[in-house]
Design a protein around this motif. Structure first.
Motif, PDB file in Angstrom:
ATOM      1  N   UNK A 171     -46.006  26.733 -12.310  1.00 40.13           N
ATOM      2  CA  UNK A 171     -47.331  26.338 -11.818  1.00 40.13           C
ATOM      3  C   UNK A 171     -47.208  25.696 -10.440  1.00 40.13           C
ATOM      4  N   UNK A 172     -46.256  24.787 -10.294  1.00 38.12           N
ATOM      5  CA  UNK A 172     -46.084  24.113  -8.998  1.00 38.12           C
ATOM      6  C   UNK A 172     -45.794  25.117  -7.890  1.00 38.12           C
ATOM      7  N   UNK A 173     -44.914  26.067  -8.186  1.00 31.84           N
ATOM      8  CA  UNK A 173     -44.559  27.050  -7.158  1.00 31.84           C
ATOM      9  C   UNK A 173     -45.777  27.877  -6.757  1.00 31.84           C
ATOM     10  N   UNK A 174     -46.499  28.356  -7.771  1.00 29.25           N
ATOM     11  CA  UNK A 174     -47.684  29.167  -7.506  1.00 29.25           C
ATOM     12  C   UNK A 174     -48.731  28.354  -6.726  1.00 29.25           C
ATOM     13  N   UNK A 198     -47.868  19.787 -18.841  1.00 26.77           N
ATOM     14  CA  UNK A 198     -47.337  20.366 -17.614  1.00 26.77           C
ATOM     15  C   UNK A 198     -48.239  19.939 -16.460  1.00 26.77           C
ATOM     16  N   UNK A 199     -47.934  20.463 -15.296  1.00 26.46           N
ATOM     17  CA  UNK A 199     -48.758  20.116 -14.153  1.00 26.46           C
ATOM     18  C   UNK A 199     -49.952  21.056 -14.009  1.00 26.46           C
ATOM     19  N   UNK A 200     -50.238  21.861 -15.056  1.00 28.37           N
ATOM     20  CA  UNK A 200     -51.267  22.883 -14.913  1.00 28.37           C
ATOM     21  C   UNK A 200     -52.652  22.311 -14.617  1.00 28.37           C
ATOM     22  N   UNK A 238     -47.894  12.982 -12.316  1.00 30.13           N
ATOM     23  CA  UNK A 238     -47.882  11.526 -12.137  1.00 30.13           C
ATOM     24  C   UNK A 238     -48.998  10.833 -12.914  1.00 30.13           C
ATOM     25  N   UNK A 239     -50.064  11.579 -13.189  1.00 26.78           N
ATOM     26  CA  UNK A 239     -51.191  10.970 -13.892  1.00 26.78           C
ATOM     27  C   UNK A 239     -51.023  10.984 -15.399  1.00 26.78           C
ATOM     28  N   UNK A 240     -49.962  11.579 -15.893  1.00 27.21           N
ATOM     29  CA  UNK A 240     -49.759  11.670 -17.340  1.00 27.21           C
ATOM     30  C   UNK A 240     -49.144  10.385 -17.883  1.00 27.21           C
ATOM     31  N   UNK A 241     -49.348  10.086 -19.188  1.00 23.65           N
ATOM     32  CA  UNK A 241     -48.647   8.956 -19.801  1.00 23.65           C
ATOM     33  C   UNK A 241     -47.128   9.167 -19.667  1.00 23.65           C
ATOM     34  N   UNK A 242     -46.391   8.077 -19.669  1.00 21.56           N
ATOM     35  CA  UNK A 242     -44.961   8.137 -19.362  1.00 21.56           C
ATOM     36  C   UNK A 242     -44.218   9.180 -20.210  1.00 21.56           C
ATOM     37  N   UNK A 243     -44.438   9.180 -21.552  1.00 19.30           N
ATOM     38  CA  UNK A 243     -43.662  10.082 -22.411  1.00 19.30           C
ATOM     39  C   UNK A 243     -43.984  11.552 -22.134  1.00 19.30           C
ATOM     40  N   UNK A 244     -45.274  11.790 -21.823  1.00 14.74           N
ATOM     41  CA  UNK A 244     -45.700  13.146 -21.557  1.00 14.74           C
ATOM     42  C   UNK A 244     -45.150  13.611 -20.206  1.00 14.74           C
ATOM     43  N   UNK A 291     -41.851  17.160 -17.061  1.00 12.48           N
ATOM     44  CA  UNK A 291     -40.812  17.344 -16.037  1.00 12.48           C
ATOM     45  C   UNK A 291     -39.774  18.388 -16.476  1.00 12.48           C
ATOM     46  N   UNK A 292     -39.541  18.473 -17.783  1.00  8.96           N
ATOM     47  CA  UNK A 292     -38.570  19.475 -18.239  1.00  8.96           C
ATOM     48  C   UNK A 292     -39.246  20.792 -18.620  1.00  8.96           C
TER      49      UNK A 292
END
Lengths: 312, 275
Positions: B231-234, B205-207, B212-218, B223-224
């Protein structure tokens, strides 16, 4: 309102393929004690759970304190107390807070709740430990607190599910005293137990459950007269003495039964004085005795006798 | 045992019972009292997120200089809003475990034998856990400000809604875990389920790092991952970044989870306790 405080008719309970109760009928008049006697797995707790509205029967009807357990659960729960095999108290709360919580949930004001809690703690000898968390209580104290908890609402009917299982002899006697006092005050009690002695001491009527069925019911005296009496158990030093021993005992008017694999003679007797008769009879034919004991009829005897009567 | 006061005394009227609201109030009070009498529980529950805060803020502080990171944001300011959310989720799991342990220690059996609505028991637990979680998050926020120089651009007016959002997500999820607890009824299984669900969700997650810094599959997983949105909202609230409809989406999803959780929890809870 009729005078039956518990009236269960044809109660059947199935858990999947297992039939825990099979057409059980019990009736308990106001102010009396019914002893529900049976081994583990006989269905005692299942019946208690149905009568206390924990779950509904598969079929059959039950009224407790005048209300149908399936339809008027809250009415029933407001008039009963339940003490199970395991103490149902909040370990984190103190003794007094446990009781106050229940009184408040039953609708008492803070002051009434506190007064009732103090009264019960005093009654159950827990005043000194009132402010301690229940997790620090001994097994016996916990059971007393549990029983106190089930009495907070001054119930008309109280269910005691194996109230003395796992208690030391002294606590057991204490518990018996409490039950007798409850009954003296007019409470109706349904008590489950594995001990004939306990049912004998406390119950006005006994119902014996086995594998989910009622196999016998009546007063303790009636039941015992079916089961028979006390017996002298004699273990012979050498099994080949058995025929001589039997002949001699019969000559003294006794009716011994031989348990061959164990080389044990079981002789029903009327009084303990008959013990001397047994000893004399064996001595006359010089039979050597390894062990000798006078035993009270046990639940096992009840079961054995009932099974035998059924087979006959 | 001398006085005869055990049994029905005709002179005293029977208590009339209580309404659902008083039941909830009384039961919530009971749980909160044990919170006060045993503050260790709150202290310990703050310890784990504090350690995470310490480790992550030290290990990943260099992250703030990488390209995918929002410009001018220190790592602690980036991390802390996420820690609020993940701590809230951990607390939600504890709520479910607490229910299971109440079932074990027999209180619930006692409550079940009383003429009260069983749903009150669940609502009370949920409310008292909400208070506990709020306390936990406040302690964590104070510690972050004092010990780790947490000073996001949004200031108090940004952190407050971030905190409330984390609390709302936690409350909603606590109902999911209460539902799982009411059906599973086993603390060990709850821990395992919680662990298996939490860790992948937290890291994918973006926690802790920008997606954007994660490997493509992750990145696809992140994203889902609903946690990313919470986390993004907070975080956007705390950092005074544009929130878009993130908050609304997080609240809507929480509300949905909560409704599902409440229905499932009450149904599971009303089953018999004895098997």
């Amino acid at each position: 309102m009729n005078d039956l405080m518990i009236e269960a008719t044809g109660i059947t309970k199935a858990f999947g393929d297992v039939t825990a109760l099979d057409a059980v009928t019990v009736e308990v008049p106001r102010g009396s004690v019914l002893g529900l006697l049976g081994h583990n797995g006989a269905g005692k707790t299942t019946l208690v759970n149905i009568l206390t509205t924990m779950f509904p029967p598969t079929s059959g009807t039950a009224r407790v304190a005048g209300f149908d357990v399936a339809r008027d659960g809250d009415e029933v729960r407001g008039r009963i107390g339940l003490t199970g095999q395991f103490a149902s108290v909040d370990e984190q709360l103190s003794g007094v807070d446990n009781l106050v919580l229940i009184a408040r949930l039953l609708g008492a004001t803070r002051r009434e709740a506190r007064a009732r809690a103090d009264e019960l703690l005093d009654l159950f000898d827990l005043t000194a430990a009132a402010k301690r968390a229940a997790r620090t209580y001994s097994g016996g104290m916990r059971r007393r607190l549990d029983l106190a908890a089930s009495l907070v609402g001054r119930p008309d009917v109280i269910f005691l599910d194996e109230p003395t299982t796992g208690l030391d002899p002294e606590s057991r006697l204490g518990m018996w005293g409490i039950v007798e006092e409850l009954v003296g005050d007019g409470t109706t009690v349904l008590l489950t137990t594995q001990y004939l002695e306990e049912a004998d001491r406390l119950a006005d009527a006994i119902t014996v459950l086995s594998a989910g069925r009622v196999v016998a019911s009546g007063t303790a005296a009636e039941l015992k007269s079916q089961v028979g009496k006390r017996a002298v158990h004699v273990t012979l030093a050498s099994p080949q003495d058995a025929p001589a021993a039997i002949v001699s005992l019969e000559r003294h008017g006794l009716a011994p039964v031989l348990d061959e694999p164990r080389a044990e003679l079981r002789t029903p007797v009327d009084t303990s004085a008959d013990l001397a008769v047994v000893v004399r009879a064996l001595d006359e034919v010089r039979v050597e005795v390894a062990e000798l004991a006078l035993t009270e009829p046990s639940l096992d005897d009840v079961y054995l006798t009932l099974a035998k009567n059924k087979a006959a | 045992m001398t006085t005869a006061t055990v049994a029905p005394t005709t002179a005293l009227p029977r208590w009339r019972g209580t309404g659902v609201t008083s039941q909830i109030a009384i039961l919530t009070g009971r749980s909160l009292r044990s919170l006060v009498s045993d503050p260790k529980l709150v202290i310990f529950s703050v310890l784990q997120p504090l350690i995470m805060l310490l480790l992550f803020s030290q290990v990943f502080s260099g992250m703030a200089n990488t390209g995918s990171f929002p410009a001018g944001v220190t790592y602690i300011n980036y991390l802390m809003p996420a820690i609020l959310v993940t701590t809230g989720i951990g607390a939600a799991l504890q709520s479910g475990i607490g229910l299971v342990s109440d079932m074990k220690n027999g209180v619930l059996a006692r409550l079940r034998s009383l003429p009260i609505h069983q749903g009150s028991v669940l609502v009370a637990r949920s409310l008292s856990d909400l208070v506990r979680t709020a306390l936990q998050l406040v302690i964590l926020l104070v510690a972050a400000v004092v010990l780790f120089d947490f000073s996001p651009a949004g200031g108090v007016l940004g952190v407050l809604p971030a905190f409330l959002l984390a609390l709302a997500v936690s409350w909603a999820l606590s109902w999911i875990f209460l539902a799982i607890g009411a059906w599973v009824r086993n603390a060990e299984s709850m821990q395992t389920i919680g662990f298996l669900a939490m860790f992948p969700l937290m890291f994918a997650s973006s926690a802790f790092v920008p997606v954007d810094g994660l490997p493509a599959w992750l990145r696809v997983v992140a994203t889902v991952n609903p946690l990313t949105y919470a986390v993004d909202a907070s975080r956007n609230l705390a950092l005074d970044l544009p929130v878009g409809n993130g908050v609304a989406a997080a609240l809507a999803a929480s509300a949905l989870l909560m409704v599902v959780g409440i229905v499932a929890a009450v149904r599971g809870f009303r089953r018999s306790l004895s098997f």
